[in-house]
Motif scaffolding. Sequence first.
Motif, PDB file in Angstrom:
ATOM      1  N   THR A   1     -10.120   4.610   0.250  1.00 41.73           N
ATOM      2  CA  THR A   1      -9.250   5.280   1.222  1.00 41.73           C
ATOM      3  C   THR A   1      -9.174   6.765   0.901  1.00 41.73           C
ATOM      4  OG1 THR A   1      -7.886   3.307   1.360  1.00 41.73           O
ATOM      5  CG2 THR A   1      -6.930   5.320   2.213  1.00 41.73           C
TER       6      THR A   1
ATOM      7  N   ASN B   1     -13.056   4.641   6.481  1.00 43.50           N
ATOM      8  CA  ASN B   1     -11.927   5.512   6.172  1.00 43.50           C
ATOM      9  C   ASN B   1     -12.198   6.954   6.575  1.00 43.50           C
ATOM     10  OD1 ASN B   1      -9.710   4.030   4.954  1.00 43.50           O
ATOM     11  ND2 ASN B   1     -11.235   3.411   3.455  1.00 43.50           N
TER      12      ASN B   1
ATOM     13  N   ASP C   1      -9.854  -0.041  -2.334  1.00 42.76           N
ATOM     14  CA  ASP C   1      -8.462   0.380  -2.160  1.00 42.76           C
ATOM     15  C   ASP C   1      -7.501  -0.810  -2.212  1.00 42.76           C
ATOM     16  OD1 ASP C   1      -9.126  -0.752   0.228  1.00 42.76           O
ATOM     17  OD2 ASP C   1      -8.825   1.043   1.437  1.00 42.76           O
TER      18      ASP C   1
END
Lengths: 405, 297
Positions: free
Chosen positions: A150, A184, A131
Motif C-alpha cells: 500500500t 495501489n 499490506d
Amino acid sequence: MRRWMMLAGLFLSLVLVWSVGSALAEKPIKVGIVDCYSGPPSTYTNDVRDAFQLAVDKVNAEGGVLDRKIEFVTRDSKFKVDIGLAAAKELLMREEVDILMGTINSALALAISDLAEKEKIPFFATFSKSDKISGQAGHRYVFQITENTTVAGKAAAAGLAKRPYVKYWIAGDDYEYGHAIAENAWKHLKELKPEVELLGQSWWKLGEPDFTPYITSILSAKPDAVIIATGGAGCVPFLKAAHATGFNKQVPFFMHTATELSTLKPLGLEAPEGVIGTSNYFYYYPETPENQSFVEEFKKAFGREPKVGALYGYITAQLIIEGYKKAGAFDTEKFIDAVEGMDLATPVGKVTLRACDHQAMLPMYMGVTKKVEGYDFLIASDIVTIPAEEIIPSCEEIAKTREAK
Amino acid sequence: MEFAAHVSWEALLQQVLVGLSRTTILFIVASGLSLVLGVLRIPNVFHGSLYMIGAFLAYSVAVFIGGPAGFAVALLAAPLGVALISLIVERGLFCRLYEREHLMLLLFTFAFMLVFSDLVKLVWGSDYRSLSLPPMLQGSFTILNLPFPRYNLFLLLVGPVVAFGLWFLTNKTKIGKIARAASVDREMVGAVGINVSWVFAAVFIIGCFLAGLGGALVAPTQNITQGMDHAIIIQAFLIVIIGGLGNIWGALLGALIFGLTDAIGILILPQFAIVFPYAAVVIVLIFRPTGLLKATW
C-alpha cells in the motif's frame, strides 16, 4: 546407613544449589530468524541478518540488555511456506526462542504471524511487503518493519501525479506482490489525478528472464508513462532490456525498487538513466552522520555496502534492545507495551513504531537513476523524501480493514 | 478480456523478430538436451545447471579479461569450460551407469542438478550478476518505427549458424554418422569395432557444450543468478517433447513454436500471455502425442 544418608543429603543439596544457581545466571534472550537463505532472495535477506548481528554484537559487547546477552539462530525457509513454518515451530519448541523474525516471503510471513498470535510470541516481519501483515491480518504480536505494498503504491502515485502523464500502461509480475503494487499505485493515482487513463496491462510470470518482447509490445501502444510492478529478481533484467531497447528514452517509467543498490550495482554503468524508483534506504542517502557511521560499521564488519535489508535488520535489533530496556523485565506483554509507539534513532532518522498497527513509519525516497562521477554504477538522484505520514494508511483505515475481516 | 487495440502490422512483424531471437537461445539449449536424449537415452536434468554455469563462467571470463574482447572470448571459453566439466562428469561417473536402469540415470542427473546448484552458490555467491555487452552490440536499431536491440539481431544471426553446424555435424561428419547409428543400435555399432563409450562421451560433451553456449549467449540479456537452471530446464524439456524426443530438428521446431507463440501472445493478449506457449504445447500433444517429428525413442 547414616553416612549414606548424609552423602545423599549433601548430593541433593548440591544439585539444588547448582540448579538454582544456573537459573539465576543470565539466560540469553533468544531470537529465531526464519528466512530464505538459498536462491536469489538471499541477496536481500543476508543483509537483514548481518545488520541484525551487527547491532546485537555491539550491545552484547557492552554486557547485553539488562545483563542478558542476545543470541540468535537462523533457519532457511527455501522460500517455501511449509518449510519455513515448520522451521518457526521448531525454533519455538526446540530452541525455545523468545522472539521470531524474518521472511521475505509474504505468504510465509502471514503463516508465521498466525503462529505467533497463537503462541503469544512477538514476530518481526522484516522484508515481506504484503499490506495484510500490519493491515487486515494484524494483531498484537506481529510487527512490520519494511514498507508494504500500500505504502509503495501510494508513494508511486504521489510522485507520478505531479508529472504531466495521462495515458498509462501497467506491467508487472503476475503474483500477489506485482498486482498489489500496481493496484495501489493506480487506485491512488486515479484519486489524485482523475483524468489518467489506462491503455492496457501486461503480466509476466515470476522470474521472466527476458523482457524485450514485453517492451516492444508496450512501445507499440504509445503510452505517456508506464508503471512497472516487478520486484527482486525481475528488476535487473527489466532494466537491461530497457537499456537495450532505449525504452527509458522513449517512455518514462516508474519501477518501485529500480533505484535500489541490489538492482543497480550488478548493472554497472549499463543501466538506463532517468528511471523513477522508490526505496526506503540508500547507503549514500541521507547524508547524515548517523547513516555514515552505520555504513562504516557495516562495511568494516562485512566488507560491503549495506542495502535496504540492512536497515530493516538494524531497526528490528534496535526495537528488541530498546524494548526490553524500556520494559525493564523479560516479559512478552510488557515488551510489546514498551515497543508500541516507540521512537528510534535510526540511520534514516527518527522512526516510530506506530502503536495502532505495529507498522514502522519509514520515510520513502523517490529518486531518478543517474550516472554520477565517482560511482561505477548508477545511483538515485533528485531524491524526494516522502514522509511516512503521507503514505501510510491512517489508524482509522487500518481499523476499518480489520473490522471488515 | 481485453484485446490490445494497438496491434499493427509493424508491431506484429517486429514481435516476430523479437520472438525469433528468443527462439535462438531456446533452440541451442533444447538441441543439446535432445542430442543427449537421442543418442545416450538420458533425460539429462542437469542440462539446465550447465546452462547456468555457462552464464556464470561467461560473466567471470568477460570480467577477468575486460573490454569487448572479454565478451568475445567469454562466448567461446564458457561453453568450453562447461564441456570440460561434462567430460569429467561423463568419464568419471556417468559412463559407469549406461548399463543401469533409466531410473538410476534420471536420479543421478537430478542429484547432479542439486550438486551443481550448491557449487554455483559456493563459487559465485547469491548476488545477482550482470554481464555488459561490448559497445558495438549495445543499443538498438529502429526497425519499422520500433526499437530492435542490436544484440537480438546478433542472436538472429547466431541461431542459423548453430543450426547449420549441428546439421553438418550429424549428417556430414563421421562421428555424427556413428552417433546416429549408435542411437539406433548400439550393439551393432559396438560389434563393428567402434568404441561406443567414446562416441557417447563425445555426444554428451557436444550436448553440454550447447547448454553452456546457451548460457553464455543469454548472460548479457538477463541477470545471472541461481534459479536460471530451473526456469530453462522446464522449457527445454517441453520443447524436446513437442518436437519429438531426441530429434534435433524437432527441437528447432519446438523452440520456434514456443518462442513465437510467447512473443505474439505478449502483443495480442498481454494480460494472459503466459498461457500461450503452454497452450501450444497442449495442442501439439493432443494431436501428436509423440511430438511433431519422429522421436528416436
